[in-house]
Design an enzyme around this catalytic site. Structure first.
Site: not given
Ligand code: TYD
Length: 138
Positions: A55
């Site tokens: 993303h």
């Molecule tokens: P995401 O940023 O989509 O993970 P990645 O990009 O590493 O695959 O985050 C995964 C999940 O964690 C999503 O449900 C949101 C949650 N999250 C938080 O609640 N706070 C945060 O600071 C981050 C980075 C993620």
């Protein structure tokens, strides 16, 4: 958004070498990285072959460090793609906003520390690559 791959770069951090164990640090207010830190999160227990990310952020900037182990960060600004290998705890990768990023090729038992310029905001994510490319053109 005008950010491009050229705005992403590796930043070497202070390393205090010591026979008792080495020490590295980051201070806020733009002292070592080009934004004020609003949030820290870490990724760990990544099963073999898994990928994280996939993303871009509209406004959030990040600094990514391999605190232990190694992995690759693939960055894409809509016209170019570049892979950075992170494998030491005394340097990291600055990722500007509006650059597509994916973390992959994790070693076992690694810990990835990510420092962010904003608090978590789901609306800041662009999760569709075509939307991202369209956003770059605006
Ligand atoms: P995401 O940023 O989509 O993970 P990645 O990009 O590493 O695959 O985050 C995964 C999940 O964690 C999503 O449900 C949101 C949650 N999250 C938080 O609640 N706070 C945060 O600071 C981050 C980075 C993620």
């Amino acid at each position: 958004m005008k950010t491009s791959l050229a705005d992403a770069h590796i930043i070497n951090l202070p390393k205090i070498s010591d026979p008792r164990g080495n020490l590295t640090f980051i201070e806020g207010n733009g002292r070592h990285i080009p934004f004020d830190i609003k949030r820290a999160y870490w990724i760990y227990d990544v099963p073999g072959g898994e990928k994280r990310g996939g993303h871009a952020y509209r406004t959030n900037e990040e600094f990514i460090i391999a605190l232990s182990g190694s992995f690759d960060v693939v960055l894409d600004d809509g016209s170019q793609r570049q892979t950075f290998s992170l494998n030491r705890s005394y340097f990291g990768l600055y990722v500007p906003s509006m650059v597509w990023r994916q973390l992959e090729n994790f070693s076992t038992n690694g810990v990835t520390l990510i420092l962010a310029s904003t608090q978590y905001a789901p609306e800041d994510y662009i999760r569709d690559y075509d939307d991202f490319v369209k956003g770059k053109a605006e």
